[in-house]
Design an enzyme around this catalytic site. Structure first.
Site, PDB file in Angstrom:
ATOM      1  N   ASN A 131       0.842  -1.185   0.000  1.00  0.00           N
ATOM      2  CA  ASN A 131       0.000   0.000   0.000  1.00  0.00           C
ATOM      3  C   ASN A 131       0.885   1.244   0.000  1.00  0.00           C
ATOM      4  OD1 ASN A 131      -2.509   1.379   0.032  1.00  0.00           O
ATOM      5  ND2 ASN A 131      -3.386  -0.232   1.293  1.00  0.00           N
ATOM      6  N   ASP A 163      -2.121   1.983   5.733  1.00  0.00           N
ATOM      7  CA  ASP A 163      -2.469   2.377   4.362  1.00  0.00           C
ATOM      8  C   ASP A 163      -1.412   3.389   3.917  1.00  0.00           C
ATOM      9  OD1 ASP A 163      -3.767   3.192   1.954  1.00  0.00           O
ATOM     10  OD2 ASP A 163      -5.707   2.690   2.803  1.00  0.00           O
TER      11      ASP A 163
END
Length: 280
Positions: free
Chosen positions: A145, A192
Site C-alpha cells: 500500500n 495504508d
C-alpha cells in the site's frame, strides 16, 4: 485530545495526499480528480484521470506523475497541464507510487483485485527509471500500500496492509532494492498511506481502526491521532512541515458498489511536533 480540523469536506474516496510548494494535493478516486487545496480551503482540480486507484508523486523537476491503474500507465503532468505517458507498466491494477530524489519512481500493485472478489495473491513493487524502463524490484508483499522514501534516498518503506507491518528496503545507486527487512510490526494496525518525519519515525493511516499512528523503527507507538472515520493516507506539510494532513472517509468495504459513503470524504489537519522529511 488532538484538535483535528476539517480543511475540506464533501468528497468521495480521498487518498494520496502530497504537500508540494505551498499547497496540498490529493486524489478523489470517486470523482477521478487530482485536487490542489490551499491553507484557506480553496480547491482546484489540476488533473482528471478515470482511475481507481488514483495515486500521485512528484518528480525532482517539479512535475507530477499519476498512476492510471486501469490502462497500466504512469502518466506525467506537464507544466501546461497536459498529461503524457511517462511509462507503460504493462498491465492494469496498480496502487501507490513514490519518487526518489534521483527521478526513480516506485509503483506497487496487489497480486489480485479485492474489489472484484479475486482470490488472494501477494503483490509486488516495480521501479520506473528516468528513461521510462520498468522492472520488478520486490515481490511477496501481502498487500503493498503506501510507500515512503527516507531522506538521502537511502530506504524505501512499504506499508503491508494485510501483513500488519512496514517493510523496508535499501535503495541502490540505480534504484534497485536490497536488504529487505521488517521495519515495524504493527500489532492490530492496518497501514495504508504513510509518511516519514525528521526523527525517522513513520506516520501511517489506518482505515478500520479510524486513526493515524506514529511509530518508531521496531514498532514502538509514539503518538495516536483518533479519527471519526477511516484514515486512508497522511502526509506532513504546511509552512513548517508540522501539519499532518489526513484523507479520511466512511469506509463501507471493498466489494461494495460505493466503497465509501458518498460525500463523507474529508481532508483533515492536525498539528504535530516533528516536521516531515523524505518523500512524499
Amino acid at each position: 485530545m488532538d484538535e483535528v480540523r476539517t480543511l475540506l469536506d464533501g468528497r468521495g474516496l480521498v487518498e494520496s495526499p502530497r504537500w508540494h510548494g505551498d499547497r496540498l494535493y490529493f486524489s478523489d478516486w470517486s470523482a477521478g480528480e487530482v485536487v490542489a487545496v490551499g491553507p484557506d480551503g480553496a480547491d482546484e482540480v489540476v488533473a482528471r484521470v478515470a482511475s481507481l486507484p488514483l495515486c500521485t508523486a512528484w518528480l525532482p523537476d517539479g512535475r507530477m506523475v499519476i498512476v492510471s491503474s486501469p490502462d497500466g500507465r504512469l502518466l506525467r503532468r506537464e507544466p501546461d497541464g497536459s498529461l503524457v505517458t511517462h511509462a507503460d507498466l504493462g498491465r492494469p491494477g496498480w496502487n501507490d507510487v513514490v519518487a526518489d530524489g534521483r527521478g526513480n519512481v516506485y509503483v506497487n500493485r496487489p497480486g489480485f483485485d479485492p474489489m472484484a472478489g479475486e482470490e488472494f495473491a501477494p503483490g509486488a513493487v516495480v521501479l520506473v527509471r528516468p528513461d521510462g524502463s520498468v522492472r520488478e524490484v520486490a515481490d511477496g508483499i501481502a498487500f503493498p500500500n503506501g510507500m515512503a522514501v527516507t531522506p538521502g534516498d537511502s530506504t524505501l518503506i512499504v506499508a503491508d496492509s494485510y501483513g500488519g507491518c512496514l517493510v523496508a528496503f535499501d535503495i541502490g545507486a540505480a534504484g534497485e532494492l536490497s536488504g529487505r527487512r521488517t521495519w515495524a510490526e504493527l500489532g492490530d494496525g492496518v497501514p495504508d498511506g504513510i509518511c516519514v518525519d525528521a526523527e525517522g519515525a513513520v506516520w501511517y493511516a489506518d482505515v478500520p481502526n479510524r486513526r493515524c499512528v506514529r511509530v518508531a523503527e521496531g514498532g514502538e507507538v509514539l503518538r495516536v491521532v483518533d479519527l471519526d472515520r477511516g484514515g486512508f493516507a497522511c502526509v506532513l506539510g504546511g509552512p513548517d512541515g508540522t501539519t499532518l494532513f489526513v484523507t479520511a472517509a466512511e469506509w463501507r468495504g471493498m466489494t461494495e458498489a460505493e466503497p465509501v459513503t458518498p460525500g463523507s470524504g474529508r481532508v483533515l489537519a492536525v498539528e504535530v511536533d516533528v516536521p516531515g522529511a523524505g518523500r512524499p
